[in-house]
Write a protein that holds these residues in place. Structure first.
Motif, short mmCIF file in Angstrom:
data_model
loop_
_atom_site.label_atom_id
_atom_site.label_comp_id
_atom_site.label_asym_id
_atom_site.label_seq_id
_atom_site.Cartn_x
_atom_site.Cartn_y
_atom_site.Cartn_z
N ILE A 1 0.85 -1.20 0.00
CA ILE A 1 0.00 0.00 0.00
C ILE A 1 0.88 1.25 0.00
N ALA A 2 1.96 1.24 0.78
CA ALA A 2 2.88 2.38 0.79
C ALA A 2 3.51 2.61 -0.58
N LYS A 3 3.92 1.51 -1.24
CA LYS A 3 4.50 1.63 -2.59
C LYS A 3 3.44 2.11 -3.59
N SER A 4 2.22 1.67 -3.40
CA SER A 4 1.13 2.10 -4.27
C SER A 4 0.88 3.60 -4.14
N ILE A 5 0.85 4.08 -2.90
CA ILE A 5 0.64 5.52 -2.65
C ILE A 5 1.82 6.32 -3.20
N GLN A 6 3.04 5.83 -2.98
CA GLN A 6 4.22 6.53 -3.49
C GLN A 6 4.20 6.60 -5.02
N THR A 7 3.82 5.49 -5.65
CA THR A 7 3.73 5.46 -7.11
C THR A 7 2.70 6.47 -7.60
N TRP A 8 1.55 6.50 -6.95
CA TRP A 8 0.50 7.45 -7.33
C TRP A 8 0.99 8.90 -7.15
N ASN A 9 1.62 9.18 -6.03
CA ASN A 9 2.12 10.53 -5.78
C ASN A 9 3.20 10.93 -6.79
N ASN A 10 4.06 9.98 -7.16
CA ASN A 10 5.07 10.25 -8.19
C ASN A 10 4.43 10.60 -9.52
N CYS A 11 3.36 9.88 -9.84
CA CYS A 11 2.64 10.16 -11.09
C CYS A 11 2.07 11.58 -11.08
N LEU A 12 1.43 11.93 -9.99
CA LEU A 12 0.84 13.27 -9.90
C LEU A 12 1.92 14.35 -9.97
N ALA A 13 3.03 14.12 -9.29
CA ALA A 13 4.12 15.11 -9.29
C ALA A 13 4.67 15.29 -10.70
N LEU A 14 4.82 14.22 -11.43
CA LEU A 14 5.34 14.30 -12.78
C LEU A 14 4.36 15.01 -13.71
N ILE A 15 3.09 14.67 -13.58
CA ILE A 15 2.06 15.26 -14.43
C ILE A 15 1.91 16.75 -14.12
N ASP A 16 2.00 17.12 -12.84
CA ASP A 16 1.80 18.51 -12.42
C ASP A 16 3.04 19.39 -12.62
N SER A 17 4.20 18.77 -12.81
CA SER A 17 5.41 19.59 -12.94
C SER A 17 5.49 20.19 -14.35
#
Length: 116
Positions: free
Chosen positions: A95-111
């Motif tokens: 679950i922690a890796k899943s959340i981290q992956t999701w947050n990485n996606c959002l950070a990349l898309i928003d940057s």
């Protein structure tokens, strides 16, 4: 004393039917949101490897994961964890890796793009 008996019955019911309800809930979410059809196999494999093993996701697949949506992402991860093939995995880590992956996606898309 009667309240203890009621409590005991509720605990037994939860332990017996709780996991079944979670599985059905995830299956319902996946079906209602067409989660299994929103990403192609290459991106599914990248996301799976990143979350359940060790790997990384390409920028292209980050975008597709965001389009998939957090609800689908979470339901698919939880359903995978319910599969007996993955019973030896630590759900807290996954679950922690899943959340981290999701947050990485959002950070990349928003940057902002360096080429903009």
């Amino acid at each position: 004393m009667a309240s203890l008996n009621v409590y005991s019955v509720l605990v037994v019911l939860f332990l017996t039917y709780g996991p079944v309800m979670v599985t059905k809930e995830n299956d319902y979410i996946i079906k209602e949101n067409n989660c299994e059809t929103k990403m192609g196999l290459p991106c599914v494999l990248e996301a799976f490897t990143t979350i359940f093993k060790t790997g990384s996701i390409s920028n292209k697949c980050y975008g597709k994961l965001v389009v998939l949506g957090k609800v689908c992402h979470s339901a698919l991860v939880k359903r995978t964890l319910e599969n007996p093939l993955f019973k030896d995995l630590n759900p807290v880590i996954i679950i922690a890796k899943s959340i981290q992956t999701w947050n990485n996606c959002l950070a990349l898309i928003d940057s902002p793009s360096p080429f903009a």
